[in-house]
Design a protein around this motif. Structure first.
Motif, PDB file in Angstrom:
ATOM      1  N   GLY A   1       0.792  -1.218   0.000  1.00  0.00           N
ATOM      2  CA  GLY A   1       0.000   0.000   0.000  1.00  0.00           C
ATOM      3  C   GLY A   1       0.822   1.263   0.000  1.00  0.00           C
ATOM      4  O   GLY A   1       0.417   2.267   0.595  1.00  0.00           O
ATOM      5  N   HIS A   2       1.981   1.246  -0.640  1.00  0.00           N
ATOM      6  CA  HIS A   2       2.842   2.431  -0.677  1.00  0.00           C
ATOM      7  C   HIS A   2       2.911   3.026  -2.073  1.00  0.00           C
ATOM      8  O   HIS A   2       3.841   3.771  -2.380  1.00  0.00           O
ATOM      9  N   GLY A   3       1.943   2.699  -2.932  1.00  0.00           N
ATOM     10  CA  GLY A   3       1.859   3.358  -4.229  1.00  0.00           C
ATOM     11  C   GLY A   3       2.415   2.573  -5.393  1.00  0.00           C
ATOM     12  O   GLY A   3       2.347   3.030  -6.541  1.00  0.00           O
ATOM     13  N   LEU A   4       2.929   1.372  -5.155  1.00  0.00           N
ATOM     14  CA  LEU A   4       3.533   0.611  -6.243  1.00  0.00           C
ATOM     15  C   LEU A   4       2.497   0.218  -7.294  1.00  0.00           C
ATOM     16  O   LEU A   4       2.771   0.246  -8.495  1.00  0.00           O
TER      17      LEU A   4
ATOM     18  N   GLY B   1       1.649   0.998 -17.737  1.00  0.00           N
ATOM     19  CA  GLY B   1       0.953   0.279 -18.789  1.00  0.00           C
ATOM     20  C   GLY B   1       0.542  -1.128 -18.432  1.00  0.00           C
ATOM     21  O   GLY B   1       0.025  -1.850 -19.277  1.00  0.00           O
ATOM     22  N   PHE B   2       0.762  -1.541 -17.199  1.00  0.00           N
ATOM     23  CA  PHE B   2       0.374  -2.883 -16.796  1.00  0.00           C
ATOM     24  C   PHE B   2      -1.046  -2.841 -16.246  1.00  0.00           C
ATOM     25  O   PHE B   2      -1.297  -2.310 -15.164  1.00  0.00           O
ATOM     26  N   GLN B   3      -1.978  -3.377 -17.001  1.00  0.00           N
ATOM     27  CA  GLN B   3      -3.386  -3.331 -16.631  1.00  0.00           C
ATOM     28  C   GLN B   3      -3.689  -4.466 -15.655  1.00  0.00           C
ATOM     29  O   GLN B   3      -4.104  -5.561 -16.036  1.00  0.00           O
ATOM     30  N   LEU B   4      -3.457  -4.186 -14.371  1.00  0.00           N
ATOM     31  CA  LEU B   4      -3.576  -5.232 -13.364  1.00  0.00           C
ATOM     32  C   LEU B   4      -4.991  -5.769 -13.262  1.00  0.00           C
ATOM     33  O   LEU B   4      -5.205  -6.977 -13.139  1.00  0.00           O
ATOM     34  N   GLU B   5      -5.980  -4.857 -13.318  1.00  0.00           N
ATOM     35  CA  GLU B   5      -7.360  -5.307 -13.189  1.00  0.00           C
ATOM     36  C   GLU B   5      -7.769  -6.173 -14.366  1.00  0.00           C
ATOM     37  O   GLU B   5      -8.442  -7.190 -14.222  1.00  0.00           O
ATOM     38  N   VAL B   6      -7.340  -5.763 -15.575  1.00  0.00           N
ATOM     39  CA  VAL B   6      -7.677  -6.535 -16.769  1.00  0.00           C
ATOM     40  C   VAL B   6      -7.053  -7.921 -16.684  1.00  0.00           C
ATOM     41  O   VAL B   6      -7.664  -8.935 -17.047  1.00  0.00           O
ATOM     42  N   ALA B   7      -5.809  -7.961 -16.218  1.00  0.00           N
ATOM     43  CA  ALA B   7      -5.108  -9.237 -16.122  1.00  0.00           C
ATOM     44  C   ALA B   7      -5.531 -10.047 -14.901  1.00  0.00           C
ATOM     45  O   ALA B   7      -5.107 -11.188 -14.747  1.00  0.00           O
ATOM     46  N   GLY B   8      -6.339  -9.455 -14.024  1.00  0.00           N
ATOM     47  CA  GLY B   8      -6.774 -10.155 -12.824  1.00  0.00           C
ATOM     48  C   GLY B   8      -5.673 -10.350 -11.812  1.00  0.00           C
ATOM     49  O   GLY B   8      -5.660 -11.342 -11.080  1.00  0.00           O
ATOM     50  N   LEU B   9      -4.730  -9.409 -11.761  1.00  0.00           N
ATOM     51  CA  LEU B   9      -3.584  -9.528 -10.874  1.00  0.00           C
ATOM     52  C   LEU B   9      -3.692  -8.562  -9.706  1.00  0.00           C
ATOM     53  O   LEU B   9      -4.120  -7.427  -9.865  1.00  0.00           O
ATOM     54  N   SER B  10      -3.274  -9.022  -8.533  1.00  0.00           N
ATOM     55  CA  SER B  10      -3.070  -8.117  -7.418  1.00  0.00           C
ATOM     56  C   SER B  10      -1.713  -7.446  -7.599  1.00  0.00           C
ATOM     57  O   SER B  10      -0.902  -7.865  -8.422  1.00  0.00           O
ATOM     58  N   VAL B  11      -1.474  -6.404  -6.817  1.00  0.00           N
ATOM     59  CA  VAL B  11      -0.165  -5.757  -6.880  1.00  0.00           C
ATOM     60  C   VAL B  11       0.921  -6.759  -6.502  1.00  0.00           C
ATOM     61  O   VAL B  11       1.995  -6.796  -7.116  1.00  0.00           O
TER      62      VAL B  11
ATOM     63  N   GLN C   1       0.916 -10.022  -6.914  1.00  0.00           N
ATOM     64  CA  GLN C   1       1.145 -10.946  -8.026  1.00  0.00           C
ATOM     65  C   GLN C   1       1.951 -10.280  -9.136  1.00  0.00           C
ATOM     66  O   GLN C   1       2.848 -10.887  -9.730  1.00  0.00           O
ATOM     67  N   ALA C   2       1.646  -9.013  -9.420  1.00  0.00           N
ATOM     68  CA  ALA C   2       2.392  -8.294 -10.452  1.00  0.00           C
ATOM     69  C   ALA C   2       3.853  -8.130 -10.035  1.00  0.00           C
ATOM     70  O   ALA C   2       4.769  -8.335 -10.844  1.00  0.00           O
ATOM     71  N   PHE C   3       4.072  -7.756  -8.785  1.00  0.00           N
ATOM     72  CA  PHE C   3       5.434  -7.618  -8.276  1.00  0.00           C
ATOM     73  C   PHE C   3       6.166  -8.952  -8.404  1.00  0.00           C
ATOM     74  O   PHE C   3       7.330  -9.008  -8.838  1.00  0.00           O
ATOM     75  N   PHE C   4       5.505 -10.020  -8.011  1.00  0.00           N
ATOM     76  CA  PHE C   4       6.101 -11.353  -8.054  1.00  0.00           C
ATOM     77  C   PHE C   4       6.497 -11.721  -9.488  1.00  0.00           C
ATOM     78  O   PHE C   4       7.622 -12.164  -9.751  1.00  0.00           O
ATOM     79  N   LEU C   5       5.591 -11.507 -10.431  1.00  0.00           N
ATOM     80  CA  LEU C   5       5.863 -11.883 -11.815  1.00  0.00           C
ATOM     81  C   LEU C   5       6.943 -11.021 -12.457  1.00  0.00           C
ATOM     82  O   LEU C   5       7.707 -11.488 -13.296  1.00  0.00           O
ATOM     83  N   LEU C   6       7.014  -9.746 -12.046  1.00  0.00           N
ATOM     84  CA  LEU C   6       7.999  -8.839 -12.630  1.00  0.00           C
ATOM     85  C   LEU C   6       9.378  -8.985 -11.997  1.00  0.00           C
ATOM     86  O   LEU C   6      10.350  -8.426 -12.517  1.00  0.00           O
ATOM     87  N   SER C   7       9.470  -9.693 -10.907  1.00  0.00           N
ATOM     88  CA  SER C   7      10.758  -9.787 -10.217  1.00  0.00           C
ATOM     89  C   SER C   7      11.313 -11.199 -10.136  1.00  0.00           C
ATOM     90  O   SER C   7      12.512 -11.369  -9.879  1.00  0.00           O
ATOM     91  N   GLN C   8      10.491 -12.229 -10.360  1.00  0.00           N
ATOM     92  CA  GLN C   8      10.945 -13.594 -10.147  1.00  0.00           C
ATOM     93  C   GLN C   8      11.174 -14.333 -11.460  1.00  0.00           C
ATOM     94  O   GLN C   8      10.264 -14.459 -12.286  1.00  0.00           O
ATOM     95  N   SER C   9      12.387 -14.795 -11.633  1.00  0.00           N
ATOM     96  CA  SER C   9      12.734 -15.558 -12.831  1.00  0.00           C
ATOM     97  C   SER C   9      13.841 -16.535 -12.479  1.00  0.00           C
ATOM     98  O   SER C   9      14.804 -16.175 -11.799  1.00  0.00           O
ATOM     99  N   ASN C  10      13.711 -17.760 -12.937  1.00  0.00           N
ATOM    100  CA  ASN C  10      14.749 -18.759 -12.735  1.00  0.00           C
ATOM    101  C   ASN C  10      15.795 -18.596 -13.834  1.00  0.00           C
ATOM    102  O   ASN C  10      15.464 -18.660 -15.015  1.00  0.00           O
ATOM    103  N   PRO C  11      17.053 -18.328 -13.480  1.00  0.00           N
ATOM    104  CA  PRO C  11      18.055 -18.031 -14.508  1.00  0.00           C
ATOM    105  C   PRO C  11      18.572 -19.249 -15.258  1.00  0.00           C
ATOM    106  O   PRO C  11      19.361 -19.102 -16.202  1.00  0.00           O
TER     107      PRO C  11
END
Length: 786
Positions: A530-533, A541-551, A553-563
């Motif tokens: 709840g700090h504005g992210l 441009g990331f339409q979270l509501e359209v994609a059905g994502l919480s903040v 979930q979006a943070f998780f998907l944008l930051s987590q990747s197996n190298p």
């Protein structure tokens, strides 16, 4: 994420020599007070026309300020047309424009990562960054970020000094008050400050230099091509010298400079890339640096709060008669979070707080303890997709405890609330959101609330939230006077925010010498974003509501990747909504997700009968990552014989445009008192502004990794956090720190990556893997000695 950069030569390529610890040079006096109004017409000659401006009234006010400043100062604003100087931001914008369904695929950070998304969100206001050259010859870059000990002000000062050809001692980097016009460009987090500021800061400094050179050429009637700049001055071939302060007024009148206002090519740099001590080091060690608790705001009285006995409990009864009668007590008021005591000194306030007679209603998690929370986390997982029918597999389950941020400086805020306005002073990573929230709480328009951003003594994500500032504003309103509120260590340990507890289930299937699939299920106590992210991601441009994502979930998907190449990878996050105050802890999800991954990689290597480094190297998709891994393995003499009870461990992580590998040697002869005896670190972060600052970040990440893997965590006992101070929150001490630390930075190239969080997952994993190899065990719960 930036495109992978091939290493120089073969193998690991050349690296810088190991870091040497040297004392920081002396600092300078306090920064001068200057305006932040952008000058009309400022920017490079190649700019794309006037930037979109504020409403007419604000525009008129800015022009007036610019006019007032024109005589003694040169004020330059970075323009919106920064594409030529901002390839990283341009690539981020292109990546963010990709269709939103990509958010449903694995490996999203390989296309666009969280930091790039935040860069895109900040692009519309990048031109509002302002640099001033004053008549005194000072260069002041008003920083729309927070300094919390990470050395950001030094890094920014180096960029300004480089492009301006100024002496570093002539550069000031004061922190900006809350600036709503910046929207999402005043958020300090996600290891994004240098990545976002790199192009605009260099552009604005280059534009100022171009105007100063033009002003000197006009004064001397000389061709601009014959002039050069150095040491905060313009120099003529005949020996004449004009300091920047002498030229500021004339340069302010120049709309279009006669020389290109473009940043230097890398080969001409003299400051960027040079190890540099902090510009504020002397002020910090001598006590001149001011934190919120040091401010002498007229009338602000020391204030502390009595808090519930359980998390989020509420006041039931209060008898304050004894407290009110004590010496120095100025008032007792109730607020939603507890009972505030105001006094002439903090000692008097603390004594009176302890004299309050209170009873409390239990909080919403008063019935829960660690075991109950772990049970809920385990029950939250979705089942694995791939049943192990005809394939071999390795399963792993991991628990990570709650962890306190525990910055050295406790939370402190000063608030002065009046009927029609309010001022608040505190260390704010999200000052715009804080300003909005405090204004709404007080029933005031946003512009009636001023948030003064003050340096902070550590954060690790804690100061993304403004709990103390909001509470101070409430107390000031209730008491009718300014207050200086201090949260004690106990307050923040037991009622502040923590890294959420998580549980991980991982299944790796394999056959024919290959990993065929890798499923990682993460169950986490819900992280408060709840700090504005969320608004920033939407703006990118990331339409979270359209994609059905919480903040989250979006943070998780944008930051987590197996190298690694592990066949078909899947990563899923399940959140458990418990009313426990949580927040982003350094490296957020990666601090547990990637640690569990790296432990599993070691176990897969053993199952395959391969060396852990060779196993990683064969599967790393990024050539630059392989160079980092090769460098740390060679420098750390990976595989050397170790005495019984001792072992090496390795961990690798890539995020925020950077890559890091840690190799540690650990002595677990006494398993309950393990000690990391040596660490070797290799990192590739593209262009490094200040190697000294980067080395400090990587070393701090090592200490965090040692702490949270071996000994530091928070217990929940029937709705109460057991730990209340450094006495029982066992963060690493000097005796737990390795006496030998080597750091190797790979040769620079490309835009800078983010360093603040990169090292934590790799360091943590290296410690966990070393412990497992030293003890012959497979630890599954962290911290190990909890």
């Amino acid at each position: 994420m930036h495109a992978p950069r091939a290493p120089s030569g073969t193998g690991a390529g050349p690296s810088r020599p190991p870091a040497r610890r040297e004392p920081s040079p002396g600092g300078k006096g306090p920064p001068i007070s200057t305006s932040i109004a952008p000058a009309e017409g400022a920017g490079s000659a190649e700019g794309a026309g006037p930037a979109a401006g504020p409403p007419p009234a604000t525009t008129a006010r800015r022009r007036f300020l610019t006019y007032l400043l024109a005589a003694p100062t040169l004020t330059v604003a970075a323009r919106a047309g920064l594409d030529a100087a901002a390839p990283a931001a341009a690539r981020a914008a292109e990546a963010a424009a990709a269709p939103s369904p990509l958010l449903g695929l694995p490996g999203v950070p390989d296309i666009v990562d969280l930091g790039q998304a935040l860069q895109v969100a900040g692009l519309p206001t990048a031109h509002l960054l302002v640099l001033e050259i004053t008549a005194a010859g000072r260069a002041a870059l008003h920083l729309p970020r927070l300094e919390v000990g990470q050395g950001l002000t030094t890094t920014v000062a180096m960029m300004v000094a480089e492009e301006l050809d100024a002496r570093l001692a002539d550069v000031d980097v004061p922190l900006s008050d809350s600036r709503p016009d910046l929207l999402f460009n005043q958020l300090t987090g996600a290891s994004n400050s240098v990545r976002t500021l790199y192009d605009p800061v260099r552009a604005v400094a280059a534009a100022a230099r171009a105007r100063l050179v033009t002003a000197a050429a006009l004064r001397w009637s000389l061709p601009v091509g014959t002039l050069r700049t150095a040491d905060s001055a313009v120099l003529a071939p005949d020996g004449r010298r004009a300091g920047y302060g002498d030229l500021a007024a004339a340069a302010a009148a120049i709309a279009v400079p006669a020389v290109p206002a473009t940043p230097k090519p890398a080969e001409q740099r003299r400051v960027i890339g040079r190890p540099t001590g902090r510009i504020d080091a002397r002020d910090i060690v001598t006590g001149r640096a001011q934190y919120a608790g040091d401010l002498a705001v007229p009338g602000a009285v020391p204030t502390v709060v009595a808090r519930p006995t359980t998390i989020n409990g509420t006041l039931a009864t209060l008898d304050a008669s004894a407290a009110r009668a004590m010496p120095g007590v100025l008032g007792v008021v109730t607020v939603p979070s507890g009972v505030a005591v105001l006094a002439e000194t903090f000692d008097q306030a603390l004594r009176a707080r302890d004299a309050l007679r209170t009873t409390w209603h239990p909080g919403p998690v008063a019935a829960l303890s660690d075991a109950d929370i772990r049970k809920r986390l385990r029950a939250a997982h979705a089942p694995f997709l791939v049943p192990p029918l005809l394939t071999q597999y390795v399963d792993g389950e991991f628990d990570f405890a709650f962890v306190n941020h525990a910055p050295m400086e406790v939370l402190t805020a000063v608030a002065d609330v009046r009927p029609n306005r309010a001022e608040v002073w505190f260390a704010a990573q999200t000052p715009v959101v804080a300003q909005q929230t405090i204004a709404a709480e007080l029933g005031l328009p946003q512009e009636a609330v001023t948030v003064h951003v003050v340096r902070g003594g550590g954060s690790f994500g804690r100061r993304l939230f403004y709990d103390a500032a909001l509470e101070a504003a409430r107390i000031s309103r209730a008491a009718g006077r300014p207050v200086k509120l201090m949260w004690t260590r106990n307050d923040d340990m037991r009622h502040g925010r923590m890294r959420p507890a998580t549980h991980h289930r991982i299944r790796a299937t394999y056959g024919l010498g290959q990993v065929l699939g890798y499923e990682h299920r993460v169950a986490s106590v819900r992280t408060d974003f709840g700090h504005g992210l969320g608004e920033a991601l939407t703006a990118a441009g990331f339409q979270l509501e359209v994609a059905g994502l919480s903040v989250a979930q979006a943070f998780f998907l944008l930051s987590q990747s197996n190298p690694y190449d592990v066949g078909i990878p899947t990563q899923l996050l399940a959140e458990v909504p418990l009313e426990i105050p949580t927040g982003s802890w350094r490296s957020v999800y990666s601090g547990t997700v990637r640690v569990a991954d790296e432990i599993m990689v070691d176990e897969l290597a053993r199952r395959f009968g391969q060396d852990p480094v060779a196993f990683r190297r064969a599967r790393l998709r990024d050539p630059a990552g392989r160079a980092v891994l090769d460098t740390v393995a060679k420098a750390g003499r990976w595989g050397r014989a170790m005495p019984p009870g001792q072992a090496q461990g390795i961990g690798y992580h890539a995020e925020n445009g950077g890559r890091a590998a840690y190799l540690v040697e650990l002595d677990a002869s006494e398993p309950t008192q393990p000690r990391v005896t040596k660490a070797v670190i290799a990192a590739d972060l593209g262009t490094v502004i200040n190697p000294t600052g980067l080395e400090a970040q990587l070393t701090g990440a090592l200490i965090d990794g040692i702490s949270v893997i071996l000994q530091a965590g928070n217990h929940i006992d029937r709705g109460t956090v057991r730990e209340g101070s450094y006495g029982d929150f066992h963060y690493a001490r000097q005796k737990h720190s390795p006496p030998v630390v080597e750091i190797h930075l790979l040769p620079p190239g490309g835009p800078p990556g983010g360093a603040g969080e990169l090292g934590v997952p790799a360091a943590s994993a290296a410690v966990a893997n070393a412990y497992a190899r030293a003890t012959g065990t497979g630890p599954r719960s962290f911290p190990i000695n909890f």
